[in-house]
Design an enzyme around this catalytic site. Structure first.
Site, PDB file in Angstrom:
ATOM      1  N   ARG A   1      -5.645  -2.548  -1.736  1.00 39.33           N
ATOM      2  CA  ARG A   1      -5.810  -2.629  -3.197  1.00 39.33           C
ATOM      3  C   ARG A   1      -5.471  -1.279  -3.847  1.00 39.33           C
ATOM      4  NH1 ARG A   1     -12.044  -1.714  -4.930  1.00 39.33           N
ATOM      5  NH2 ARG A   1     -12.759  -0.602  -3.084  1.00 39.33           N
TER       6      ARG A   1
ATOM      7  N   GLU B   1      -9.947 -15.534 -16.282  1.00 39.20           N
ATOM      8  CA  GLU B   1      -8.795 -15.510 -15.385  1.00 39.20           C
ATOM      9  C   GLU B   1      -7.778 -16.605 -15.682  1.00 39.20           C
ATOM     10  OE1 GLU B   1     -12.286 -13.530 -13.539  1.00 39.20           O
ATOM     11  OE2 GLU B   1     -11.979 -15.520 -14.409  1.00 39.20           O
TER      12      GLU B   1
ATOM     13  N   PHE C   1     -10.858 -15.521  -7.709  1.00 35.41           N
ATOM     14  CA  PHE C   1     -10.640 -15.933  -9.096  1.00 35.41           C
ATOM     15  C   PHE C   1      -9.168 -16.237  -9.372  1.00 35.41           C
ATOM     16  CE2 PHE C   1     -14.212 -12.677  -9.611  1.00 35.41           C
ATOM     17  CZ  PHE C   1     -15.179 -13.607  -9.271  1.00 35.41           C
TER      18      PHE C   1
ATOM     19  N   ARG D   1     -10.097  -5.113   0.192  1.00 39.40           N
ATOM     20  CA  ARG D   1     -11.052  -4.106  -0.274  1.00 39.40           C
ATOM     21  C   ARG D   1     -11.264  -3.011   0.767  1.00 39.40           C
ATOM     22  NH1 ARG D   1     -17.470  -5.405  -1.470  1.00 39.40           N
ATOM     23  NH2 ARG D   1     -18.033  -3.361  -2.331  1.00 39.40           N
TER      24      ARG D   1
END
Length: 312
Positions: free
Chosen positions: A10, A58, A83, A167
């Site tokens: 990310r 979203e 999402f 992450r």
């Protein structure tokens, strides 16, 4: 021995957007109130006029991205994988996929390595959902080098692209002068004759480590990095299956509908061989430290090694 460099993909996503933004004024970034987590905040700081915070909406963000794409700009819509692939699925299918619009979906925090956020945020179904959308390219890079290359390739590709980032900080394994990224093309990281390990994303590094452990016991495993799950590099997969006779897939995703499903679909038609799918076994994740969760669900080097040993 120096410690292996680690970086979350990310982070690579945010950094790559900034670099591309310097070169391409038509690049626009949208996020859904998660700029700090998705790392699009660095783009917002560099190019505030080309960043749009759509708020916690979203599905609306997907529609806005679609509208922007019709003006000739290249929007990257960004949020957590849960999402992006889940909540906004209908809008991505109907507003982006159906009209074949040039929208890129930057989905961060994929898989169980989201950790303490728990099952509601640990998206292990996104590959399956995105693979079913006609014309959608699905990419899951394995490290910082590959993630940056994937973002650039996504920008250059005309049409919708789903990019999954993580992450958790992961080892950099592709920082060599021979590395070349091409959408739809797998990369052989290790030659072998006894079986083929096909891995994607966060699982590539531990799959390589597992192969090294197997080699010490006389099992020679070929390792292939499949960063593009759709379109799948079927020629490479089929050739490896015919060469080694057994295939193992490894992914931080459900064993249903993801890399394992794609490989099995391919091989059942073109080169039937025994296949073992390693991934999330049709269960929800749970809250806990990312590294511990990967261990529990058998996606660390030890778990991958153990499952392959049982298979062979």
């Amino acid at each position: 021995m120096s410690e292996v460099k680690k970086i979350a993909t990310r982070e690579s996503y945010g950094n790559a957007l900034v670099e591309l933004g310097k070169e391409h004024e038509d690049l626009v970034v949208l996020d859904a109130d998660l700029a700090a987590a998705t790392k699009t905040g660095v783009f917002k700081k560099a190019f505030p006029q080309r960043h749009i915070d759509c708020g916690i909406a979203e599905s609306n963000m997907a529609g806005i991205g679609a509208g922007i794409a019709t003006t000739g700009k290249v929007p990257f819509i960004s949020t957590f994988a849960m999402f992006a692939a889940g909540r906004a699925y209908e809008q991505i299918r109907n507003s982006i996929g159906y009209p074949k619009l040039n929208v890129k979906i930057g989905a961060t925090h994929g898989g169980i390595s989201v950790g303490e956020d728990g099952a509601t945020h640990q998206c292990n179904e996104d590959f399956a959902l995105m693979r079913t959308i006609p014309g959608m390219v699905v990419v899951c890079p394995s490290d910082d080098v590959e993630a940056r290359a994937a973002v650039k390739a996504a920008y250059e590709h005309k049409g919708p692209v789903y990019l999954r980032f993580g992450r958790l900080a992961v080892p950099v394994i592709n920082d060599n002068p021979d590395y070349k990224f091409e959408l739809g093309k797998g990369i052989v990281l290790r030659e072998g004759k006894d079986l083929t390990i096909v891995a994607t994303g966060l699982c590539v590094a531990p799959a390589l480590e597992a192969a090294q452990r197997l080699a010490a016991e006389g099992v020679d495993a070929k390792v292939i990095n499949i960063h593009t799950i759709k379109p799948l590099d079927e020629d490479l997969i089929v050739a490896a299956a015919k060469e080694t006779g057994k295939v193992v897939t490894v992914e931080e995703h459900s064993i249903i509908g993801g890399l394992g499903g794609a490989v099995c679909e391919c091989l059942s038609e073109k080169a039937p061989v025994p296949v073992k799918r390693i991934g999330i076994n049709d269960v929800y994740g749970e809250s806990g430290p990312a590294v511990k969760l990967l261990e529990k669900y058998g996606l660390d080097a030890e778990g991958i090694y153990r499952q392959i040993k049982e298979f062979v």
